[in-house]
Design a protein around this motif. Structure first.
Motif, mmCIF file in Angstrom:
data_model
loop_
_atom_site.group_PDB
_atom_site.id
_atom_site.type_symbol
_atom_site.label_atom_id
_atom_site.label_comp_id
_atom_site.label_asym_id
_atom_site.label_seq_id
_atom_site.Cartn_x
_atom_site.Cartn_y
_atom_site.Cartn_z
ATOM 1 N N LYS A 80 0.856 -1.182 0.000
ATOM 2 C CA LYS A 80 0.000 0.000 0.000
ATOM 3 C C LYS A 80 0.892 1.232 0.000
ATOM 4 O O LYS A 80 1.903 1.283 0.678
ATOM 5 C CB LYS A 80 -0.904 0.047 1.234
ATOM 6 N N PHE A 81 0.505 2.224 -0.766
ATOM 7 C CA PHE A 81 1.186 3.509 -0.730
ATOM 8 C C PHE A 81 0.986 4.108 0.652
ATOM 9 O O PHE A 81 -0.111 4.114 1.183
ATOM 10 C CB PHE A 81 0.610 4.417 -1.818
ATOM 11 N N LYS A 82 2.029 4.601 1.281
ATOM 12 C CA LYS A 82 1.972 5.007 2.691
ATOM 13 C C LYS A 82 0.973 6.121 2.985
ATOM 14 O O LYS A 82 0.464 6.201 4.078
ATOM 15 C CB LYS A 82 3.350 5.407 3.182
ATOM 16 N N LEU A 83 0.714 7.003 2.059
ATOM 17 C CA LEU A 83 -0.191 8.122 2.333
ATOM 18 C C LEU A 83 -1.615 7.858 1.881
ATOM 19 O O LEU A 83 -2.395 8.776 1.686
ATOM 20 C CB LEU A 83 0.335 9.409 1.674
ATOM 21 N N THR A 84 -2.003 6.608 1.714
ATOM 22 C CA THR A 84 -3.329 6.340 1.185
ATOM 23 C C THR A 84 -4.457 6.845 2.073
ATOM 24 O O THR A 84 -5.513 7.142 1.569
ATOM 25 C CB THR A 84 -3.518 4.858 0.841
ATOM 26 N N ASP A 85 -4.253 6.968 3.398
ATOM 27 C CA ASP A 85 -5.305 7.526 4.254
ATOM 28 C C ASP A 85 -5.635 8.952 3.840
ATOM 29 O O ASP A 85 -6.785 9.379 3.916
ATOM 30 C CB ASP A 85 -4.885 7.523 5.726
ATOM 31 N N LEU A 86 -4.633 9.670 3.384
ATOM 32 C CA LEU A 86 -4.810 11.047 2.942
ATOM 33 C C LEU A 86 -5.739 11.131 1.731
ATOM 34 O O LEU A 86 -6.415 12.138 1.530
ATOM 35 C CB LEU A 86 -3.439 11.640 2.605
ATOM 36 N N VAL A 87 -5.792 10.071 0.943
ATOM 37 C CA VAL A 87 -6.639 10.030 -0.246
ATOM 38 C C VAL A 87 -7.884 9.178 -0.006
ATOM 39 O O VAL A 87 -9.005 9.608 -0.272
ATOM 40 C CB VAL A 87 -5.844 9.472 -1.452
ATOM 41 N N ASP A 88 -7.702 7.979 0.515
ATOM 42 C CA ASP A 88 -8.801 7.020 0.631
ATOM 43 C C ASP A 88 -9.911 7.461 1.573
ATOM 44 O O ASP A 88 -11.088 7.318 1.252
ATOM 45 C CB ASP A 88 -8.290 5.651 1.086
ATOM 46 N N ILE A 89 -9.557 7.970 2.744
ATOM 47 C CA ILE A 89 -10.588 8.359 3.713
ATOM 48 C C ILE A 89 -11.432 9.522 3.187
ATOM 49 O O ILE A 89 -12.659 9.419 3.153
ATOM 50 C CB ILE A 89 -9.968 8.659 5.099
ATOM 51 N N PRO A 90 -10.817 10.636 2.740
ATOM 52 C CA PRO A 90 -11.659 11.714 2.201
ATOM 53 C C PRO A 90 -12.480 11.272 0.989
ATOM 54 O O PRO A 90 -13.659 11.622 0.874
ATOM 55 C CB PRO A 90 -10.655 12.802 1.802
ATOM 56 N N PHE A 91 -11.876 10.491 0.100
ATOM 57 C CA PHE A 91 -12.600 10.055 -1.093
ATOM 58 C C PHE A 91 -13.853 9.267 -0.714
ATOM 59 O O PHE A 91 -14.944 9.528 -1.213
ATOM 60 C CB PHE A 91 -11.690 9.219 -2.000
ATOM 61 N N LYS A 92 -13.696 8.308 0.186
ATOM 62 C CA LYS A 92 -14.828 7.475 0.594
ATOM 63 C C LYS A 92 -15.917 8.313 1.267
ATOM 64 O O LYS A 92 -17.095 8.177 0.959
ATOM 65 C CB LYS A 92 -14.358 6.380 1.546
ATOM 66 N N ILE A 93 -15.514 9.188 2.163
ATOM 67 C CA ILE A 93 -16.499 9.992 2.889
ATOM 68 C C ILE A 93 -17.181 10.999 1.963
ATOM 69 O O ILE A 93 -18.401 11.133 1.976
ATOM 70 C CB ILE A 93 -15.838 10.671 4.109
ATOM 71 N N ILE A 94 -16.415 11.684 1.129
ATOM 72 C CA ILE A 94 -16.991 12.679 0.218
ATOM 73 C C ILE A 94 -17.942 12.031 -0.777
ATOM 74 O O ILE A 94 -18.994 12.584 -1.103
ATOM 75 C CB ILE A 94 -15.862 13.467 -0.495
ATOM 76 N N GLN A 95 -17.598 10.847 -1.262
ATOM 77 C CA GLN A 95 -18.468 10.150 -2.211
ATOM 78 C C GLN A 95 -19.804 9.732 -1.597
ATOM 79 O O GLN A 95 -20.786 9.590 -2.310
ATOM 80 C CB GLN A 95 -17.761 8.903 -2.769
ATOM 81 N N ASN A 96 -19.827 9.521 -0.293
ATOM 82 C CA ASN A 96 -21.016 8.956 0.339
ATOM 83 C C ASN A 96 -21.855 9.911 1.170
ATOM 84 O O ASN A 96 -23.022 9.619 1.423
ATOM 85 C CB ASN A 96 -20.606 7.759 1.215
ATOM 86 N N LEU A 97 -21.301 11.020 1.611
ATOM 87 C CA LEU A 97 -22.080 11.951 2.425
ATOM 88 C C LEU A 97 -22.715 13.010 1.534
ATOM 89 O O LEU A 97 -22.025 13.710 0.804
ATOM 90 C CB LEU A 97 -21.205 12.620 3.482
ATOM 91 N N LYS A 98 -24.002 13.118 1.625
ATOM 92 C CA LYS A 98 -24.736 14.104 0.835
ATOM 93 C C LYS A 98 -25.014 15.331 1.700
ATOM 94 O O LYS A 98 -25.242 15.224 2.899
ATOM 95 C CB LYS A 98 -26.051 13.508 0.320
ATOM 96 N N ASP A 99 -25.027 16.490 1.080
ATOM 97 C CA ASP A 99 -25.344 17.750 1.748
ATOM 98 C C ASP A 99 -24.386 18.072 2.885
ATOM 99 O O ASP A 99 -24.794 18.543 3.952
ATOM 100 C CB ASP A 99 -26.801 17.756 2.239
ATOM 101 N N TYR A 100 -23.124 17.797 2.663
ATOM 102 C CA TYR A 100 -22.053 18.169 3.580
ATOM 103 C C TYR A 100 -21.063 19.055 2.830
ATOM 104 O O TYR A 100 -20.909 18.928 1.612
ATOM 105 C CB TYR A 100 -21.298 16.928 4.080
ATOM 106 N N ASN A 101 -20.400 19.925 3.548
ATOM 107 C CA ASN A 101 -19.270 20.678 3.012
ATOM 108 C C ASN A 101 -18.001 20.067 3.583
ATOM 109 O O ASN A 101 -17.988 19.638 4.741
ATOM 110 C CB ASN A 101 -19.359 22.156 3.399
ATOM 111 N N PHE A 102 -16.936 20.050 2.787
ATOM 112 C CA PHE A 102 -15.699 19.378 3.175
ATOM 113 C C PHE A 102 -14.522 20.350 3.110
ATOM 114 O O PHE A 102 -14.407 21.118 2.159
ATOM 115 C CB PHE A 102 -15.444 18.186 2.246
ATOM 116 N N PHE A 103 -13.674 20.266 4.121
ATOM 117 C CA PHE A 103 -12.501 21.123 4.207
ATOM 118 C C PHE A 103 -11.353 20.279 4.754
ATOM 119 O O PHE A 103 -11.571 19.340 5.511
ATOM 120 C CB PHE A 103 -12.738 22.290 5.172
ATOM 121 N N ILE A 104 -10.135 20.656 4.383
ATOM 122 C CA ILE A 104 -8.962 20.012 4.965
ATOM 123 C C ILE A 104 -8.128 21.088 5.640
ATOM 124 O O ILE A 104 -7.849 22.133 5.046
ATOM 125 C CB ILE A 104 -8.136 19.261 3.900
ATOM 126 N N GLY A 105 -7.778 20.837 6.891
ATOM 127 C CA GLY A 105 -6.902 21.731 7.633
ATOM 128 C C GLY A 105 -5.555 21.055 7.825
ATOM 129 O O GLY A 105 -5.484 19.856 8.084
#
Length: 124
Positions: A80-105
């Motif tokens: 596994k690419f070491k930084l996959t949490d940086l991509v996989d977690i936001p991708f999964k959550i953004i794809q599935n949550l409707k009517d949410y706004n997303f930001f990264i700090g």
């Protein structure tokens, strides 16, 4: 309330046969404590966020809390690419949550302390 459990055990977390603690999940805690309202979930559970993302989606569909989820932990799974949490977690959550706004700090000069914020557009 202090709960003598840790969240989301997996094979890549050290386990001790002499441990006095057991693992649990967010849905198990919600059920056990009969929680009927959740406003905010803030998580920095040292990489276990990758195991809780499915549960977070279901919890958000029901309770619509705000989320502040750490996404910078290293994934040591083989091949596994070491930084996959940086991509996989936001991708999964953004794809599935409707009517949410997303930001990264990002709160560090390195990749550490990166948080995904998920804010519902409207509370129900």
């Amino acid at each position: 309330i202090y709960i003598n459990k840790f969240l989301y055990s997996s094979y890549d977390f050290p386990k001790s046969k002499n441990s006095e603690y057991s693992s649990t999940t967010l849905p198990e805690l919600i059920s056990e404590y009969k929680i009927n309202k959740i406003d905010l979930i803030k998580s920095d559970v040292e990489g276990a966020e990758r195991y809780m993302s499915e549960d977070l989606i279901k919890i958000c569909e029901k309770f619509r809390p705000q989320l502040a989820i750490s996404i910078y932990h290293t994934n040591y799974e083989k091949d596994k690419f070491k930084l996959t949490d940086l991509v996989d977690i936001p991708f999964k959550i953004i794809q599935n949550l409707k009517d949410y706004n997303f930001f990264i700090g990002h709160y560090s000069y390195e990749r550490w302390e990166m948080i995904l914020y998920c804010i519902p557009q409207k509370k129900i």
